[in-house]
Design a protein around this motif. Structure first.
Motif, PDB file in Angstrom:
ATOM      1  N   LYS A  29      -0.240  11.376   5.462  1.00 47.44           N
ATOM      2  CA  LYS A  29      -0.120  10.635   4.209  1.00 47.44           C
ATOM      3  C   LYS A  29       0.035   9.145   4.517  1.00 47.44           C
ATOM      4  N   VAL A  30      -0.501   8.330   3.623  1.00 43.39           N
ATOM      5  CA  VAL A  30      -0.299   6.881   3.685  1.00 43.39           C
ATOM      6  C   VAL A  30       0.296   6.454   2.349  1.00 43.39           C
ATOM      7  N   ASN A  31       1.414   5.744   2.410  1.00 44.41           N
ATOM      8  CA  ASN A  31       2.057   5.254   1.197  1.00 44.41           C
ATOM      9  C   ASN A  31       1.589   3.840   0.873  1.00 44.41           C
ATOM     10  N   LYS A  32       1.664   3.505  -0.386  1.00 37.86           N
ATOM     11  CA  LYS A  32       1.251   2.174  -0.842  1.00 37.86           C
ATOM     12  C   LYS A  32       2.048   1.097  -0.106  1.00 37.86           C
ATOM     13  N   GLY A  33       1.332   0.080   0.402  1.00 43.65           N
ATOM     14  CA  GLY A  33       1.969  -1.048   1.051  1.00 43.65           C
ATOM     15  C   GLY A  33       2.255  -0.871   2.531  1.00 43.65           C
ATOM     16  N   GLU A  34       1.879   0.275   3.108  1.00 45.60           N
ATOM     17  CA  GLU A  34       2.113   0.490   4.542  1.00 45.60           C
ATOM     18  C   GLU A  34       1.052  -0.212   5.386  1.00 45.60           C
ATOM     19  N   PHE A  35       1.429  -0.479   6.636  1.00 44.85           N
ATOM     20  CA  PHE A  35       0.495  -0.951   7.653  1.00 44.85           C
ATOM     21  C   PHE A  35       0.435   0.167   8.704  1.00 44.85           C
ATOM     22  N   ILE A  36      -0.680   0.901   8.698  1.00 35.20           N
ATOM     23  CA  ILE A  36      -0.853   2.060   9.579  1.00 35.20           C
ATOM     24  C   ILE A  36      -1.870   1.726  10.660  1.00 35.20           C
ATOM     25  N   LEU A  37      -1.569   2.099  11.883  1.00 38.81           N
ATOM     26  CA  LEU A  37      -2.501   1.903  12.983  1.00 38.81           C
ATOM     27  C   LEU A  37      -2.838   3.255  13.602  1.00 38.81           C
ATOM     28  N   PHE A  38      -4.126   3.605  13.595  1.00 42.07           N
ATOM     29  CA  PHE A  38      -4.599   4.808  14.273  1.00 42.07           C
ATOM     30  C   PHE A  38      -5.056   4.418  15.669  1.00 42.07           C
ATOM     31  N   LEU A  39      -4.408   4.973  16.646  1.00 41.61           N
ATOM     32  CA  LEU A  39      -4.631   4.598  18.035  1.00 41.61           C
ATOM     33  C   LEU A  39      -5.200   5.774  18.816  1.00 41.61           C
ATOM     34  N   GLY A  40      -6.311   5.531  19.514  1.00 42.10           N
ATOM     35  CA  GLY A  40      -6.895   6.590  20.323  1.00 42.10           C
ATOM     36  C   GLY A  40      -8.056   6.088  21.154  1.00 42.10           C
ATOM     37  N   PRO A  41      -8.408   6.801  22.208  1.00 42.51           N
ATOM     38  CA  PRO A  41      -9.531   6.393  23.062  1.00 42.51           C
ATOM     39  C   PRO A  41     -10.871   6.615  22.384  1.00 42.51           C
ATOM     40  N   SER A  42     -11.912   6.118  22.991  1.00 42.28           N
ATOM     41  CA  SER A  42     -13.267   6.347  22.492  1.00 42.28           C
ATOM     42  C   SER A  42     -13.544   7.845  22.413  1.00 42.28           C
ATOM     43  N   GLY A  43     -14.115   8.272  21.283  1.00 42.05           N
ATOM     44  CA  GLY A  43     -14.429   9.686  21.111  1.00 42.05           C
ATOM     45  C   GLY A  43     -13.275  10.530  20.611  1.00 42.05           C
ATOM     46  N   LYS A 194      -0.772  -5.341   0.094  1.00 40.70           N
ATOM     47  CA  LYS A 194      -1.951  -4.525   0.382  1.00 40.70           C
ATOM     48  C   LYS A 194      -1.625  -3.453   1.421  1.00 40.70           C
ATOM     49  N   THR A 195      -2.262  -2.322   1.297  1.00 41.50           N
ATOM     50  CA  THR A 195      -2.156  -1.254   2.289  1.00 41.50           C
ATOM     51  C   THR A 195      -3.211  -1.497   3.359  1.00 41.50           C
ATOM     52  N   ILE A 196      -2.779  -1.569   4.617  1.00 41.94           N
ATOM     53  CA  ILE A 196      -3.685  -1.877   5.726  1.00 41.94           C
ATOM     54  C   ILE A 196      -3.752  -0.668   6.661  1.00 41.94           C
ATOM     55  N   ILE A 197      -4.977  -0.258   7.001  1.00 34.59           N
ATOM     56  CA  ILE A 197      -5.199   0.801   7.983  1.00 34.59           C
ATOM     57  C   ILE A 197      -6.118   0.245   9.063  1.00 34.59           C
ATOM     58  N   VAL A 198      -5.612   0.183  10.286  1.00 36.38           N
ATOM     59  CA  VAL A 198      -6.386  -0.325  11.424  1.00 36.38           C
ATOM     60  C   VAL A 198      -6.676   0.828  12.374  1.00 36.38           C
ATOM     61  N   VAL A 199      -7.924   0.910  12.810  1.00 38.45           N
ATOM     62  CA  VAL A 199      -8.352   1.907  13.782  1.00 38.45           C
ATOM     63  C   VAL A 199      -8.679   1.178  15.080  1.00 38.45           C
ATOM     64  N   SER A 207       2.477  -3.374  17.660  1.00 37.25           N
ATOM     65  CA  SER A 207       3.638  -4.101  17.150  1.00 37.25           C
ATOM     66  C   SER A 207       3.450  -4.580  15.707  1.00 37.25           C
ATOM     67  N   TYR A 208       2.208  -4.606  15.238  1.00 41.52           N
ATOM     68  CA  TYR A 208       1.948  -5.071  13.872  1.00 41.52           C
ATOM     69  C   TYR A 208       2.172  -3.976  12.827  1.00 41.52           C
ATOM     70  N   ALA A 209       2.213  -2.734  13.251  1.00 38.54           N
ATOM     71  CA  ALA A 209       2.176  -1.610  12.313  1.00 38.54           C
ATOM     72  C   ALA A 209       3.553  -1.078  11.949  1.00 38.54           C
ATOM     73  N   ASP A 210       3.663  -0.537  10.747  1.00 42.43           N
ATOM     74  CA  ASP A 210       4.853   0.205  10.333  1.00 42.43           C
ATOM     75  C   ASP A 210       4.875   1.571  11.018  1.00 42.43           C
ATOM     76  N   ARG A 211       3.699   2.163  11.144  1.00 40.05           N
ATOM     77  CA  ARG A 211       3.562   3.470  11.798  1.00 40.05           C
ATOM     78  C   ARG A 211       2.328   3.461  12.698  1.00 40.05           C
ATOM     79  N   VAL A 212       2.452   4.092  13.848  1.00 40.79           N
ATOM     80  CA  VAL A 212       1.318   4.261  14.750  1.00 40.79           C
ATOM     81  C   VAL A 212       1.017   5.756  14.849  1.00 40.79           C
ATOM     82  N   VAL A 213      -0.218   6.112  14.526  1.00 43.76           N
ATOM     83  CA  VAL A 213      -0.654   7.513  14.566  1.00 43.76           C
ATOM     84  C   VAL A 213      -1.573   7.672  15.770  1.00 43.76           C
ATOM     85  N   HIS A 214      -1.141   8.460  16.744  1.00 42.63           N
ATOM     86  CA  HIS A 214      -1.916   8.677  17.970  1.00 42.63           C
ATOM     87  C   HIS A 214      -2.867   9.846  17.754  1.00 42.63           C
TER      88      HIS A 214
END
Length: 224
Positions: A29-43, A194-199, A207-214
């Motif tokens: 889940k992503v809540n309004k106003g969160e900064f989420i970072l999805f972190l993972g290798p290529s593929g 704004k809700t930000i999702i970075v891949v 360090s920029y994210a509220d949550r990091v999803v591996h």
């Protein structure tokens, strides 16, 4: 209520007689106003995940719920409408139109909302100034540095006033100093609501994210 929710989402591709899972039973889940970072290798499946969250693709199985609506069953036209009104995209390769100047590139999404020309120009100038490029409205993308082009892409993503910004490797083609400026831009936008999702695969951005999803092999390994 979550702004975005994925329930048991799978994305499966046929490879001959075999099935390849780009995403395998993903729940988050992503809540309004969160900064989420999805972190993972290529593929790992992170770009596939972004495409599904951004309504650019549909899951093979599972549900995608955006603002309480199950968008995974929507038609292509309806998904395009949602993208135009709700989601702004920032891509690693900028995706600017080289024959258009900066003002024209930034204002382009507003054409699809039938915004009058005078209002398109006004709003585009506002966001060009916001990302620090006032005075360069008439430049073509090829006349700008990589960092400046990425800032144009951010302005274009913001011009429709979307609730969600999706950024796919936004610092991938930039040097570290310029990359920090871009991430600081995104953080400032997040702090305005704004809700930000970075891949990304870049661990230095956590360090920029509220949550990091591996994510790895199409599965969420952990959250930090």
């Amino acid at each position: 209520m979550a702004l975005i929710e994925l329930k048991n989402v799978c994305k499966i591709y046929k490879m001959g007689n075999s099935e390849v899972y780009a995403l395998n039973n993903v729940n988050f889940k992503v809540n309004k106003g969160e900064f989420i970072l999805f972190l993972g290798p290529s593929g790992s499946g992170k770009s596939t995940l972004m495409h599904i969250v951004g309504c650019l693709d549909k899951p093979t199985k599972g549900k995608v719920i955006l603002k309480g609506r199950e968008v995974s069953k929507f038609s292509s036209d309806k998904l395009a409408e949602i993208r135009n009104k709700t989601i702004g995209f920032v891509f690693q390769t900028f995706n600017l139109i080289r024959t258009l100047n900066i003002l024209e590139n930034v204002s382009l999404p507003l054409i699809f909302q039938n915004i009058p020309l005078s209002e398109r120009i006004k709003r585009a100038k506002k966001y060009i100034e916001l990302v620090g490029l006032k005075g360069k409205e008439n430049h073509k993308p090829t006349e700008l540095s990589g960092g400046e082009q990425q800032r144009v892409a951010i302005a274009r993503a913001l011009v429709t006033n979307p609730e969600i910004i999706l950024a796919d490797e936004p610092t991938g083609n930039l040097d570290s100093k310029t990359g920090k400026k871009i991430m600081n831009n995104l953080k400032e936008i997040n702090e305005e609501g704004k809700t930000i999702i970075v891949v990304t695969h870049d661990i230095s951005l956590t360090s920029y994210a509220d949550r990091v999803v591996h994510i790895r092999d199409g599965k969420i390994e952990k959250e930090t």
